[in-house]
Design an enzyme around this catalytic site. Sequence first.
Site, mmCIF file in Angstrom:
data_model
loop_
_atom_site.group_PDB
_atom_site.id
_atom_site.type_symbol
_atom_site.label_atom_id
_atom_site.label_comp_id
_atom_site.label_asym_id
_atom_site.label_seq_id
_atom_site.Cartn_x
_atom_site.Cartn_y
_atom_site.Cartn_z
ATOM 1 N N GLU A 1 -9.229 -4.946 -4.229
ATOM 2 C CA GLU A 1 -8.561 -4.019 -3.315
ATOM 3 C C GLU A 1 -9.550 -3.105 -2.580
ATOM 4 O OE1 GLU A 1 -5.287 -3.723 -2.676
ATOM 5 O OE2 GLU A 1 -4.186 -4.549 -4.378
ATOM 6 N N HIS B 1 -7.962 -5.351 0.079
ATOM 7 C CA HIS B 1 -6.722 -4.612 0.269
ATOM 8 C C HIS B 1 -6.003 -5.052 1.543
ATOM 9 C CE1 HIS B 1 -3.987 -1.285 -0.368
ATOM 10 N NE2 HIS B 1 -4.208 -0.824 0.858
ATOM 11 N N SER C 1 0.847 -1.191 0.000
ATOM 12 C CA SER C 1 0.000 0.000 0.000
ATOM 13 C C SER C 1 0.885 1.244 0.000
ATOM 14 C CB SER C 1 -0.963 -0.041 1.192
ATOM 15 O OG SER C 1 -1.982 0.912 1.045
#
Length: 530
Positions: free
Chosen positions: A334, A420, A214
Amino acid sequence: MTFVGALATLSLMMAQPTDQPPVDQPVVQLAQGALAGRTEDTVASFKNIPYAAPPVAEQRWRPPGEAPRWEGQRDATTYGAICIQATPQGDPGVGPLPMSEDCLNLNVWRPLDVIDPAPVMVWIHGGGLVNGSGTAALYDGAHLARQGMVVVTLNYRLGRLGFFDHPALAAERPSEEAAGNYGLMDVIAALKWVRANIAAFGGDPANVTIFGESAGGAIVTRMMISPPARGLFERAVVQSGLGRELQTPLDRRGAYDLPSARERGEVWAHGHNLLTAADLRAAPVEQLLTPAPVFANGDLSLIDGRILTSTVEAAFRAGRQAPVPMMIGTNSAEFWWMKPTDRNGYGMIDDDMTWLERAMITAAYGGEAGFDRGFITDAVFTEPARRLARLHTAAGHPAYLYRFDVSSPDNPEPHGGATHAIERPYVFGTLPLLPYPVRDADRAASEAMTRYWTAFARSGDPNGVGRPEWPLAEDGETQLMQFRNDGPAATAVPEAGRLDLIEMFRERPHLISKPAVTPPTSRPTASPSA
């Protein structure tokens, strides 16, 4: 004393060196001093190692200074403070308190039986550049160390302490001093520390892999294009690290005519009656957290002219990235919960579409419901990852693309895929921290990912005997490794037609020219989650 101040005091007390460790503690001698760590099973760990000077008081919003030294043996058996952030809300990537501005510390795991210099894996945590740490149990490096790696996790300054500028700060600093991207400067300082010290732990300073997820993956891409980071690592792994995100120039307006970082800082500070550099450096940390800056809106993703001189995609397109092997990939669902109509930086992505582009892309998703469900995931993560992988290969450097699609029926989220950040415990081998029961399929996926990731760290090629061949990511019908419930398999990129349409839209000349390149600045003058 404030609550955060009390935590900072406790952190400083915990960091004091001690004279004698128990006899079974491993000891490492550095130029800074001796470290007494801890042995568990076949792994030794050393925690709370300062890699730079505390960025406190007059050093707030300054580049990281030289790491401190100590006398005697420093206790390295417990984690140090995490960096200042909003109160944790159960995020497994945050780590335990205390928190403090004195947080520039890192942690090292090594196998006890290391003989030859071992590959080094340096983890850069995510959290939207506003939360997270290298001390979370999720990122325990013991499992990777048992595979023969020396593992490093680190903290870097977050939020306004890590990514910020203001006219008063600009007016007082030397003309040659980098500014704004203090969190990135911290990561570079940590990588320099690794280069200088990791051999003492059995690591190979000439074989360093940086990997992150991320916002941590986004930092990896920034290390790939940052001139001061050049030569500090040999391989890079980008997990859900975006690639086309809004990036804000330090001292002039950027894409969509949005305010510069300095303008945003001035507006925020004015609202808190902080007018001078002294005011800003004396402000309590609680004040710096409200309102929170937002990664998606470009508040924290800065182009400063020294640490970063352009957007990530522009640098890759020009072939200015580090010439090292790269693994890059995303998860299949995600941001399944975010729609293009959401009012944030991600929701702005489709605002420039013509009616025809929107109609074509919506049709590729099977209608508005599919577009709402999948477009942000593809536009923010999937298409940029494919784009960066292709550009890296075109520049003559190995790039390996992946897609993580392991999805448990026990996951209560209505995600329809791998959401995610869910891949993190699979990479680190910390599956018991999953929020649902661990299945055989999860264990098999974790073993496969660990083997691919560590093979890549050893040689720059994830492939090896006994597992499916992972092809290079080349243009045309780009191939990737897909991690699924039934095991890894090399396939063409799923739903490539959708990504082609998104790429055509994102590559329109007036769009790719919007994020301007910022040249190195002369002496400044005074003048607003991944």
